[in-house]
Design a protein around this motif. Structure first.
Motif, PDB file in Angstrom:
ATOM      1  N   ILE A 241       0.834  -1.206   0.000  1.00 15.94           N
ATOM      2  CA  ILE A 241       0.000   0.000   0.000  1.00 15.94           C
ATOM      3  C   ILE A 241       0.868   1.255   0.000  1.00 15.94           C
ATOM      4  O   ILE A 241       0.611   2.214  -0.737  1.00 15.94           O
ATOM      5  N   GLY A 242       1.927   1.247   0.804  1.00 16.56           N
ATOM      6  CA  GLY A 242       2.829   2.397   0.835  1.00 16.56           C
ATOM      7  C   GLY A 242       3.547   2.609  -0.487  1.00 16.56           C
ATOM      8  O   GLY A 242       3.664   3.741  -0.969  1.00 16.56           O
ATOM      9  N   ALA A 243       4.016   1.530  -1.092  1.00 20.22           N
ATOM     10  CA  ALA A 243       4.710   1.638  -2.378  1.00 20.22           C
ATOM     11  C   ALA A 243       3.750   2.089  -3.479  1.00 20.22           C
ATOM     12  O   ALA A 243       4.121   2.894  -4.343  1.00 20.22           O
ATOM     13  N   ALA A 244       2.516   1.592  -3.447  1.00 14.57           N
ATOM     14  CA  ALA A 244       1.523   2.021  -4.445  1.00 14.57           C
ATOM     15  C   ALA A 244       1.190   3.504  -4.249  1.00 14.57           C
ATOM     16  O   ALA A 244       0.970   4.229  -5.223  1.00 14.57           O
TER      17      ALA A 244
ATOM     18  N   ASN B 298      11.204  14.170 -15.792  1.00 19.11           N
ATOM     19  CA  ASN B 298      12.078  13.008 -15.930  1.00 19.11           C
ATOM     20  C   ASN B 298      12.378  12.374 -14.586  1.00 19.11           C
ATOM     21  O   ASN B 298      12.371  11.144 -14.455  1.00 19.11           O
ATOM     22  N   LYS B 299      12.618  13.201 -13.578  1.00 14.60           N
ATOM     23  CA  LYS B 299      12.899  12.690 -12.237  1.00 14.60           C
ATOM     24  C   LYS B 299      11.712  11.903 -11.700  1.00 14.60           C
ATOM     25  O   LYS B 299      11.867  10.816 -11.140  1.00 14.60           O
TER      26      LYS B 299
ATOM     27  N   VAL C 288       8.732   4.601 -12.037  1.00 15.89           N
ATOM     28  CA  VAL C 288       9.156   3.275 -12.504  1.00 15.89           C
ATOM     29  C   VAL C 288       9.810   2.498 -11.366  1.00 15.89           C
ATOM     30  O   VAL C 288       9.562   1.305 -11.185  1.00 15.89           O
ATOM     31  N   LYS C 289      10.634   3.173 -10.568  1.00 21.38           N
ATOM     32  CA  LYS C 289      11.295   2.524  -9.436  1.00 21.38           C
ATOM     33  C   LYS C 289      10.264   2.003  -8.438  1.00 21.38           C
ATOM     34  O   LYS C 289      10.327   0.849  -8.007  1.00 21.38           O
ATOM     35  N   TRP C 290       9.290   2.836  -8.086  1.00 17.05           N
ATOM     36  CA  TRP C 290       8.281   2.412  -7.110  1.00 17.05           C
ATOM     37  C   TRP C 290       7.363   1.333  -7.676  1.00 17.05           C
ATOM     38  O   TRP C 290       6.890   0.466  -6.942  1.00 17.05           O
TER      39      TRP C 290
ATOM     40  N   PHE D 282       1.889   9.196  -5.999  1.00 12.83           N
ATOM     41  CA  PHE D 282       2.475  10.513  -5.734  1.00 12.83           C
ATOM     42  C   PHE D 282       3.412  10.937  -6.859  1.00 12.83           C
ATOM     43  O   PHE D 282       3.348  12.075  -7.335  1.00 12.83           O
ATOM     44  N   ALA D 283       4.283  10.025  -7.289  1.00 18.26           N
ATOM     45  CA  ALA D 283       5.217  10.353  -8.372  1.00 18.26           C
ATOM     46  C   ALA D 283       4.471  10.636  -9.672  1.00 18.26           C
ATOM     47  O   ALA D 283       4.842  11.537 -10.424  1.00 18.26           O
ATOM     48  N   LEU D 284       3.416   9.876  -9.927  1.00 22.15           N
ATOM     49  CA  LEU D 284       2.622  10.105 -11.137  1.00 22.15           C
ATOM     50  C   LEU D 284       1.960  11.473 -11.107  1.00 22.15           C
ATOM     51  O   LEU D 284       2.039  12.241 -12.074  1.00 22.15           O
TER      52      LEU D 284
END
Length: 75
Positions: free
Chosen positions: A10-13, A48-49, A55-57, A18-20
């Motif tokens: 859940i935290g990673a999702a 880009n960052k 992608v990492k998450w 958030f990044a999106l």
């Protein structure tokens, strides 16, 4: 163990979301006149960052889901 994995998923999702959202916000606020020392728009750098962070998450989330399936299957 499974409860901890579900909470981590859940935290990673949430980090993916958030990044999106932050990347989309940078895309929506693109100002071509606001450039850095290399001549690139500053929001492009943020885009880009955030893309690489997303992608990492996503990879971390998929790995956690795989571990959860393996743990749940062995029980």
């Amino acid at each position: 163990m499974t409860v901890l994995l579900v909470l981590l998923i859940i935290g990673a999702a949430g980090a993916v979301a958030f990044a999106l959202i932050r990347g989309l916000h940078a895309f929506a606020n693109l100002r071509p006149a606001d450039v850095d020392e290399a001549g690139l728009p500053k929001s492009l750098t943020v885009q880009n960052k955030m893309m690489f962070a997303r992608v990492k998450w996503q990879a971390i989330t998929i790995a956690l889901i795989t571990i959860l399936v393996l743990v749940a299957g062995s029980q």
